[in-house]
Design an enzyme around this catalytic site. Structure first.
Site, short mmCIF file in Angstrom:
data_model
loop_
_atom_site.label_atom_id
_atom_site.label_comp_id
_atom_site.label_asym_id
_atom_site.label_seq_id
_atom_site.Cartn_x
_atom_site.Cartn_y
_atom_site.Cartn_z
N GLU A 58 0.82 -1.21 0.00
CA GLU A 58 0.00 0.00 0.00
C GLU A 58 0.86 1.26 0.00
O GLU A 58 0.54 2.24 -0.66
CB GLU A 58 -0.95 0.01 1.20
CG GLU A 58 -2.08 -1.02 1.11
CD GLU A 58 -2.99 -0.81 -0.09
OE1 GLU A 58 -3.00 0.30 -0.65
OE2 GLU A 58 -3.67 -1.76 -0.49
N CYS A 240 -13.66 1.34 -14.59
CA CYS A 240 -14.22 2.69 -14.41
C CYS A 240 -13.05 3.69 -14.39
O CYS A 240 -12.82 4.39 -13.42
CB CYS A 240 -15.02 2.76 -13.10
SG CYS A 240 -16.04 4.23 -12.98
N CYS A 247 -18.13 1.11 -19.61
CA CYS A 247 -19.41 0.91 -18.91
C CYS A 247 -20.11 -0.36 -19.36
O CYS A 247 -20.77 -1.03 -18.56
CB CYS A 247 -20.31 2.11 -19.13
SG CYS A 247 -19.61 3.62 -18.45
N CYS A 250 -19.09 -3.22 -17.25
CA CYS A 250 -19.02 -2.94 -15.81
C CYS A 250 -19.99 -3.83 -15.02
O CYS A 250 -21.17 -3.90 -15.33
CB CYS A 250 -19.36 -1.47 -15.59
SG CYS A 250 -19.39 -1.04 -13.84
N CYS A 256 -25.55 2.25 -11.50
CA CYS A 256 -24.79 3.47 -11.75
C CYS A 256 -25.70 4.61 -12.22
O CYS A 256 -26.26 4.56 -13.31
CB CYS A 256 -23.71 3.19 -12.79
SG CYS A 256 -22.72 4.64 -13.14
#
Ligand code: SF4
Length: 440
Positions: A58, A240, A247, A250, A256
């Site tokens: 991270e 995205c 899309c 997705c 959405c």
């Protein structure tokens, strides 16, 4: 208490939340990228080792692409597979006048780098934002010396007890390594959530960020929080995406609202004041910048205009001598231990006033170089090589590069900043910034 946001910007239907979790996790199980930290976190039985593996990934991933991080991550984990191993490696903190404190390998001259301390910086060189490596190591030392080698076990404690661990990193470690049902909000999550719920107010404003954290915490799947968070980030990274989101592919497209708006919203021949009614909604785009139908879903998210990066010019000189085997060697000096590129090595450099004529630049640099050569440098002996531009997030940096071959020996003054002669190979293996590598 502030009024709750309009329903259009919320997830308020439990059935919809369940469906969204299921769709997202099913997609993740099928499409997730194979990444070394995921493999390690899934296979490792020891919670501290798991948390360490996630933590390193991270920190490396902050402001750096996954593809770049993989190789650095593998090398890091090979060198310091545990917190304890990392805590023992000492960081390159030697600065003029302070020396190493104390150097376990006994390096005392500040003209020679402390071998142990430069390992972290060298491994990090090229990843950028160098203070991340230093903070990671400081935090590892703290866990070993003050927390008996045991990582804090909740997001709240991770954030409270570990230097350099913010809310996002704490949430990522706690959910992925410990299974704590806590959400995360990073750049990818911001984009996905703003699109899912048509949030068009400045996405870097505290009010919007607070709402997104509430939303992430409410959405996170209670039985697979680590996978859910990674899935949401993965969706933002691969589907995205900022400019041309996919899309059609997705997994959460039916949830959405930006997509519905694009497909079914009314055409907007005249600017309309978004859909929340009176134009005062704190989460809608500002009335002055309404929905732009040519942008489609990429109307969201929006940010306040960025500040222009500051332009900085720096003169830098490649001082070159013949080494004992006839190969060229270059003088590098260490930067201060705080500020931009803290503790890294560079060619002797001098910030220039804006608009300084070339002749004046040479004179200023020649005066500056005298500190290292010990004798006066004639300005006209400096050869102008060219300019190297490097863009930091907030600085547009131009290095004006000169070279100066030396035909007599130079005794480095131990009272100055740490400095040393290196071959080209040693230069590239040293903790030098990407910008300096461009210079050579
Ligand atoms: Fe993003 Fe499009 Fe999916 Fe909406 S439908 S979340 S805009 S990729």
């Amino acid at each position: 208490a502030p009024a709750p946001p309009p329903a259009r910007h919320l997830f308020s239907d439990p059935a919809e939340i369940e469906a969204l979790r299921g769709n997202l996790l099913a997609w993740y199980d099928k499409c997730k990228r194979d990444l070394p930290w995921r493999t390690l976190a899934a296979a490792e039985l020891d919670a501290d080792r798991r948390a360490y593996a996630v933590w390193v990934s991270e920190i490396m991933l902050q402001q750096t692409q996954v593809a770049t991080v993989i190789d650095y991550y593998n090398r890091w984990m090979q060198k310091w597979p545990t917190l304890q191993a990392l805590a023992q490696a000492s960081l390159e903190v030697s600065v003029a006048g302070s020396g190493c404190s104390p150097c376990p390998r006994g390096a005392s001259s500040n003209t020679a780098p402390c071998l142990l301390e430069q390992e972290v910086n060298e491994l990090w060189a090229g990843l950028g934002y160098y203070s991340r490596g230093k903070r990671l190591q400081e935090a590892a030392r703290k866990v070993v010396s003050e927390l008996a080698g045991r990582m804090p076990r909740t997001a709240e404690d991770l954030q409270k007890l570990l230097p350099g661990v913010g809310r996002y990193t704490a949430g990522a470690i706690a959910s992925i390594a410990y299974g704590q049902a806590t959400g995360v909000v990073d750049g990818n999550v911001i984009r996905v959530l703003c699109r899912l719920r048509c949030i068009g107010a400045d996405s870097s404003s505290p009010a919007v960020i607070d709402r997104l954290w509430d939303m992430a915490n409410a959405l996170v799947d209670k039985s697979r929080p680590g996978d859910f968070n990674q899935a949401l980030m993965e969706l933002g990274a691969t589907v995205c995406v900022p400019k041309a989101p996919l899309c059609g592919e997705c997994p959460v497209k039916q949830h959405c609202r930006a997509r519905s708006r694009k497909l079914f919203g009314k055409p907007t021949p005249v600017p309309d004041v978004e859909d929340c009614g009176d134009g005062c909604c704190p989460l809608c785009p500002p009335a002055t910048e309404p929905w732009d139908s040519s942008l489609g879903v990429t109307n969201f998210p929006r940010k306040a205009a960025k500040k222009q990066p500051r332009a900085v010019r720096t003169a830098t000189c490649v001082l070159e001598r013949r080494g004992c085997h006839g190969a060229p060697e270059y003088l590098i000096v260490q930067r201060p231990s705080s500020g931009l590129l803290a503790g890294l090595w560079e060619f002797p450099s001098l910030p220039l006033d804006q608009g300084l004529q070339e002749e004046k630049q040479r004179e200023a640099l020649a005066d500056h170089l005298q500190a290292w050569t010990g004798w006066p440098v004639v300005a006209r002996s400096l050869r102008l090589i060219g300019e190297v531009v490097h863009i930091f997030s907030h600085i547009h940096q131009t290095y004006v590069v000169y070279s100066l071959p030396l035909d007599r020996d130079v005794t480095l003054d131990p009272a100055l900043s740490p400095s040393r002669w290196v071959t080209e190979e040693e230069f590239h293996a040293s903790a030098v910034s990407t910008a300096m590598k461009k210079v050579l």
